[in-house]
Each structure stands twice: as C-alpha cells, then as structure tokens.
Design a protein around this motif. Structure first.
Motif, PDB file in Angstrom:
ATOM      1  N   GLY A 142       0.722  -1.284   0.003  1.00 49.47           N
ATOM      2  CA  GLY A 142      -0.100  -0.022   0.053  1.00 49.47           C
ATOM      3  C   GLY A 142       0.956   1.394  -0.118  1.00 49.47           C
ATOM      4  N   LEU A 143       2.015   1.211   0.817  1.00 49.47           N
ATOM      5  CA  LEU A 143       2.695   2.398   0.837  1.00 49.47           C
ATOM      6  C   LEU A 143       3.307   2.578  -0.554  1.00 49.47           C
ATOM      7  CD1 LEU A 143       4.638   1.640   4.193  1.00 49.47           C
ATOM      8  CD2 LEU A 143       3.026   3.576   3.573  1.00 49.47           C
ATOM      9  N   ARG A 144       4.098   1.730  -1.195  1.00 51.98           N
ATOM     10  CA  ARG A 144       4.437   1.854  -2.404  1.00 51.98           C
ATOM     11  C   ARG A 144       3.516   2.280  -3.492  1.00 51.98           C
ATOM     12  NH1 ARG A 144       6.916  -3.216  -0.929  1.00 51.98           N
ATOM     13  NH2 ARG A 144       5.370  -4.491  -2.144  1.00 51.98           N
ATOM     14  N   ILE A 145       2.065   1.662  -3.614  1.00 52.01           N
ATOM     15  CA  ILE A 145       1.149   2.088  -4.565  1.00 52.01           C
ATOM     16  C   ILE A 145       0.991   3.759  -4.126  1.00 52.01           C
ATOM     17  CG2 ILE A 145      -1.035   1.763  -5.147  1.00 52.01           C
ATOM     18  CD1 ILE A 145      -0.883  -1.172  -4.622  1.00 52.01           C
ATOM     19  N   ALA A 146       0.426   4.125  -2.922  1.00 51.48           N
ATOM     20  CA  ALA A 146       0.234   5.281  -2.420  1.00 51.48           C
ATOM     21  C   ALA A 146       1.370   6.308  -3.007  1.00 51.48           C
ATOM     22  CB  ALA A 146       0.207   5.361  -1.167  1.00 51.48           C
ATOM     23  N   LYS A 147       2.587   5.776  -3.126  1.00 48.38           N
ATOM     24  CA  LYS A 147       3.667   6.659  -3.603  1.00 48.38           C
ATOM     25  C   LYS A 147       3.366   6.904  -5.060  1.00 48.38           C
ATOM     26  CE  LYS A 147       7.301   8.926  -2.287  1.00 48.38           C
ATOM     27  NZ  LYS A 147       7.208  10.322  -1.560  1.00 48.38           N
ATOM     28  N   LYS A 148       3.469   5.758  -5.634  1.00 52.80           N
ATOM     29  CA  LYS A 148       3.236   5.866  -7.260  1.00 52.80           C
ATOM     30  C   LYS A 148       2.089   6.711  -7.542  1.00 52.80           C
ATOM     31  CE  LYS A 148       5.469   1.429  -8.287  1.00 52.80           C
ATOM     32  NZ  LYS A 148       5.328   0.240  -8.986  1.00 52.80           N
ATOM     33  N   LEU A 149       0.867   6.783  -6.896  1.00 52.70           N
ATOM     34  CA  LEU A 149      -0.040   7.583  -7.168  1.00 52.70           C
ATOM     35  C   LEU A 149       0.090   9.044  -6.686  1.00 52.70           C
ATOM     36  CD1 LEU A 149      -3.053   5.540  -5.420  1.00 52.70           C
ATOM     37  CD2 LEU A 149      -2.283   5.610  -7.937  1.00 52.70           C
ATOM     38  N   GLY A 150       1.161   9.374  -6.147  1.00 49.56           N
ATOM     39  CA  GLY A 150       1.632  10.806  -5.955  1.00 49.56           C
ATOM     40  C   GLY A 150       1.275  11.469  -4.689  1.00 49.56           C
ATOM     41  N   ALA A 151       0.696  10.509  -3.784  1.00 49.26           N
ATOM     42  CA  ALA A 151       0.430  10.832  -2.272  1.00 49.26           C
ATOM     43  C   ALA A 151       1.768  11.418  -1.479  1.00 49.26           C
ATOM     44  CB  ALA A 151      -0.189   9.778  -1.431  1.00 49.26           C
ATOM     45  N   ARG A 152       1.265  12.603  -0.918  1.00 52.84           N
ATOM     46  CA  ARG A 152       2.489  13.184  -0.114  1.00 52.84           C
ATOM     47  C   ARG A 152       1.931  13.073   1.368  1.00 52.84           C
ATOM     48  NH1 ARG A 152       3.039  18.331  -0.281  1.00 52.84           N
ATOM     49  NH2 ARG A 152       5.025  18.320   0.442  1.00 52.84           N
ATOM     50  N   HIS A 153       0.783  12.891   1.584  1.00 52.04           N
ATOM     51  CA  HIS A 153       0.354  12.770   3.192  1.00 52.04           C
ATOM     52  C   HIS A 153      -0.425  11.735   3.267  1.00 52.04           C
ATOM     53  CE1 HIS A 153       1.830  17.017   4.120  1.00 52.04           C
ATOM     54  NE2 HIS A 153       1.274  17.384   2.964  1.00 52.04           N
ATOM     55  N   LEU A 154      -0.083  10.764   4.101  1.00 54.37           N
ATOM     56  CA  LEU A 154      -0.893   9.439   4.095  1.00 54.37           C
ATOM     57  C   LEU A 154      -1.366   8.806   5.581  1.00 54.37           C
ATOM     58  CD1 LEU A 154      -1.685   7.013   2.367  1.00 54.37           C
ATOM     59  CD2 LEU A 154       0.501   5.811   2.986  1.00 54.37           C
ATOM     60  N   MET A 195      10.466 -10.009  11.326  1.00 56.76           N
ATOM     61  CA  MET A 195       9.544  -8.801  11.838  1.00 56.76           C
ATOM     62  C   MET A 195      10.682  -7.544  11.794  1.00 56.76           C
ATOM     63  SD  MET A 195       6.744  -9.546  12.408  1.00 56.76           S
ATOM     64  CE  MET A 195       6.499 -10.397  10.846  1.00 56.76           C
ATOM     65  N   ALA A 196      11.803  -7.572  12.141  1.00 58.25           N
ATOM     66  CA  ALA A 196      12.915  -6.420  12.289  1.00 58.25           C
ATOM     67  C   ALA A 196      12.707  -5.719  10.742  1.00 58.25           C
ATOM     68  CB  ALA A 196      13.844  -6.666  12.869  1.00 58.25           C
ATOM     69  N   SER A 197      13.010  -6.841   9.935  1.00 55.24           N
ATOM     70  CA  SER A 197      13.510  -6.259   8.441  1.00 55.24           C
ATOM     71  C   SER A 197      11.960  -5.903   7.942  1.00 55.24           C
ATOM     72  CB  SER A 197      13.739  -7.603   7.684  1.00 55.24           C
ATOM     73  OG  SER A 197      14.749  -8.217   8.040  1.00 55.24           O
ATOM     74  N   TYR A 198      10.856  -6.360   8.198  1.00 55.63           N
ATOM     75  CA  TYR A 198       9.383  -5.622   7.839  1.00 55.63           C
ATOM     76  C   TYR A 198       9.351  -4.436   8.524  1.00 55.63           C
ATOM     77  CZ  TYR A 198       7.175  -9.641   5.429  1.00 55.63           C
ATOM     78  OH  TYR A 198       6.811 -10.563   4.365  1.00 55.63           O
ATOM     79  N   LEU A 199       9.705  -4.102   9.823  1.00 56.58           N
ATOM     80  CA  LEU A 199       9.534  -2.825  10.390  1.00 56.58           C
ATOM     81  C   LEU A 199      10.655  -1.831   9.731  1.00 56.58           C
ATOM     82  CD1 LEU A 199       8.494  -1.248  12.743  1.00 56.58           C
ATOM     83  CD2 LEU A 199      10.282  -2.067  14.266  1.00 56.58           C
ATOM     84  N   ALA A 200      11.764  -2.254   9.451  1.00 56.75           N
ATOM     85  CA  ALA A 200      12.689  -1.165   8.846  1.00 56.75           C
ATOM     86  C   ALA A 200      12.304  -0.964   7.742  1.00 56.75           C
ATOM     87  CB  ALA A 200      14.000  -2.085   8.862  1.00 56.75           C
ATOM     88  N   GLN A 201      11.758  -1.811   6.771  1.00 56.61           N
ATOM     89  CA  GLN A 201      11.182  -1.348   5.559  1.00 56.61           C
ATOM     90  C   GLN A 201      10.005  -0.425   5.336  1.00 56.61           C
ATOM     91  OE1 GLN A 201      12.715  -1.987   2.689  1.00 56.61           O
ATOM     92  NE2 GLN A 201      11.157  -1.732   1.229  1.00 56.61           N
ATOM     93  N   ALA A 202       9.024  -0.737   6.306  1.00 56.44           N
ATOM     94  CA  ALA A 202       7.975   0.041   6.658  1.00 56.44           C
ATOM     95  C   ALA A 202       8.430   1.353   6.877  1.00 56.44           C
ATOM     96  CB  ALA A 202       7.044  -0.569   7.669  1.00 56.44           C
ATOM     97  N   LYS A 203       9.346   1.625   8.071  1.00 61.25           N
ATOM     98  CA  LYS A 203       9.641   2.851   8.335  1.00 61.25           C
ATOM     99  C   LYS A 203      10.538   3.715   7.175  1.00 61.25           C
ATOM    100  CE  LYS A 203       9.826   2.477  13.207  1.00 61.25           C
ATOM    101  NZ  LYS A 203      10.780   2.462  14.547  1.00 61.25           N
ATOM    102  N   LEU A 235       9.869   3.263   4.034  1.00 58.55           N
ATOM    103  CA  LEU A 235       8.959   3.863   3.027  1.00 58.55           C
ATOM    104  C   LEU A 235       8.087   4.929   3.657  1.00 58.55           C
ATOM    105  CD1 LEU A 235       7.671   0.452   1.582  1.00 58.55           C
ATOM    106  CD2 LEU A 235       8.773   2.246   0.424  1.00 58.55           C
ATOM    107  N   MET A 236       7.516   4.831   4.862  1.00 56.75           N
ATOM    108  CA  MET A 236       7.134   5.916   5.443  1.00 56.75           C
ATOM    109  C   MET A 236       7.905   7.212   5.574  1.00 56.75           C
ATOM    110  SD  MET A 236       5.407   4.051   8.962  1.00 56.75           S
ATOM    111  CE  MET A 236       4.690   5.482   9.518  1.00 56.75           C
ATOM    112  N   ALA A 237       9.126   7.235   5.514  1.00 62.21           N
ATOM    113  CA  ALA A 237       9.872   8.419   5.663  1.00 62.21           C
ATOM    114  C   ALA A 237       9.934   9.196   4.249  1.00 62.21           C
ATOM    115  CB  ALA A 237      11.300   8.147   6.034  1.00 62.21           C
ATOM    116  N   THR A 238       9.508   8.306   3.163  1.00 60.69           N
ATOM    117  CA  THR A 238       9.461   9.006   1.867  1.00 60.69           C
ATOM    118  C   THR A 238       8.158  10.033   1.777  1.00 60.69           C
ATOM    119  OG1 THR A 238       8.132   7.363   0.645  1.00 60.69           O
ATOM    120  CG2 THR A 238      10.563   7.074   0.791  1.00 60.69           C
ATOM    121  N   PHE A 239       7.049   9.920   2.643  1.00 56.69           N
ATOM    122  CA  PHE A 239       6.043  10.815   2.505  1.00 56.69           C
ATOM    123  C   PHE A 239       6.397  12.165   3.475  1.00 56.69           C
ATOM    124  CE2 PHE A 239       4.471   6.627   1.672  1.00 56.69           C
ATOM    125  CZ  PHE A 239       3.569   6.878   0.642  1.00 56.69           C
ATOM    126  N   ALA A 240       5.670  13.189   3.125  1.00 58.42           N
ATOM    127  CA  ALA A 240       5.964  14.333   3.940  1.00 58.42           C
ATOM    128  C   ALA A 240       5.365  14.095   5.249  1.00 58.42           C
ATOM    129  CB  ALA A 240       4.947  15.380   3.197  1.00 58.42           C
TER     130      ALA A 240
END
Length: 218
Positions: free
Chosen positions: A49-61, A85-93, A95-100
C-alpha cells in the motif's frame, strides 16, 4: 489507506483500499505466492500500500491496519524481536519516511470490512482467477454508454482539455469546467506524448486516433 493481510492453509493474500482527497477509491487484491504468517501478510499489505500510494503521488498518508502488532511496532511500543519482523519494520519505516507525513493507526477488523474481504479472497487458492481475470466496474449499462477513447486527427476532441492540463497545466477559464478537468485527469496519464487511461487492475489503456481506431474495430 486501509490494508489487511490474511494467511491460511491454501495461501496468503492482501487487500487494500486507498482514497484520495477527491474521494476516488483505488482498490487492490494481492496474491502472495510464498509462505507467510498472518502478521507477515499484514506487513506485506502495508508495504504494498505504501508503494502504491507513493506511485499515485500521495504526499500525506494515513494508513489503517488491523494488525495491532504492526501498528505498535511502528509506533515503538512493541519490539520487533525476530529478524524477519525487524526487517519488515525497517522497510515500513523507510517507505514511510518518503512521505511528507505518514501515520499508521490500528483499526479493529469490523472497521475494515472491505480490506478483510479482499485479503481473504486473495488468500484462497484461485490460480485461474489470479491469472486470467481482470475486474472492471461498469457505472452504466453498455447500451447507454457509447463513448469511445478516440481522438480526431484535428487534435480537437474531448481529450484536448485533459492533454492541455496534464502536459501544460492549462485549464479552462470557467471554474466549474476547470474543476471537472482536474477531477477527470486523475484517471489519465501521459507517457511519451501519448495519452493513456489508467486501469486499476490491468495495463494502461492507450487512447488512439481515428485511423488506428477504425483499424482496431475492423
């Protein structure tokens, strides 16, 4: 964004729905072709979802997940004790950091019925459906909707305002018309000077000129 992951004996899947400020809904079903626990499927749903939202141009999620574990690990109140789980968490954070701005909130399953239903559909062993079926929504009976994605050679067509806006930022002077074009243009994109209509579960749909359209129809 609402996401959900599911895993059972037949497989794993993820479902997600993204709504933009204009009220448009983007819905996805993801089949996970690998072994996954429920919590891992939940993380894969969120990451997709984070990757798709980024491709859609979302800045605030604002993301809603029904995995308390994922939500609390991201918030920091739970530790990620295992390497996976640590790897999933690191990847999530990351991707989240790429949004405003990006927030992840826990939501109970009853408040995420669409995501839950989609993830369960994807988790079922439906090889033929996954490979062969594309889902589109008809807003009106086919006999009442005769619009065809065709551009006349003169360049003066229903596509002209959309192209002018996407390529040059030009909008009609009338505010109501400008608002309509902004809203309609969300369904289109320009690649290599060619106009395409977005297809949520399939490839981009190319808008062709009259000569090519006649050829395709023949």
């Amino acid at each position: 964004m609402f996401t959900d992951g599911a895993s059972n004996d037949e497989g794993a899947g993820a479902g997600l729905k993204i709504t933009n400020p204009e009220g448009q809904h983007f819905t996805y079903v993801l089949r996970l072709e690998f072994k996954s626990t429920n919590n891992e499927a939940e993380y894969d749903a969120l990451l997709a979802g984070l990757r798709i939202a980024k491709k859609l141009g979302a800045r605030h999620l604002e993301a809603h997940v029904d995995s308390m574990l994922a939500a609390n690990q991201i918030e920091g109140s739970y530790d990620a004790k295992y390497d996976k789980m640590a790897s999933y968490l690191a990847q999530a954070k990351a991707l989240m950091a790429t949004f405003a701005t990006c927030k992840v909130k826990h939501i109970i399953r009853s408040g995420n019925k669409e995501g839950d239903a989609l993830s369960k559909l994807a988790a079922v062993g439906f090889e033929h459906l996954a490979k062969d079926v594309r889902v589109e929504v008809l807003a009106a009976p086919s006999i009442m909707n005769r619009e065809i994605l065709v551009c006349s050679e003169t360049g003066n067509s229903w596509m002209t305002p959309i192209i002018n806006y996407l390529a040059r930022g030009i909008l009609p002077e009338k505010k109501s018309d400008a608002r309509k074009i902004r809203h309609k243009a969300l369904n289109y994109t320009i690649q290599g000077d060619i106009l395409y209509r977005r297809s949520y579960l399939g490839p981009l749909l190319r808008c062709v000129d009259t000569q090519d359209a006649n050829y395709l129809l023949r």
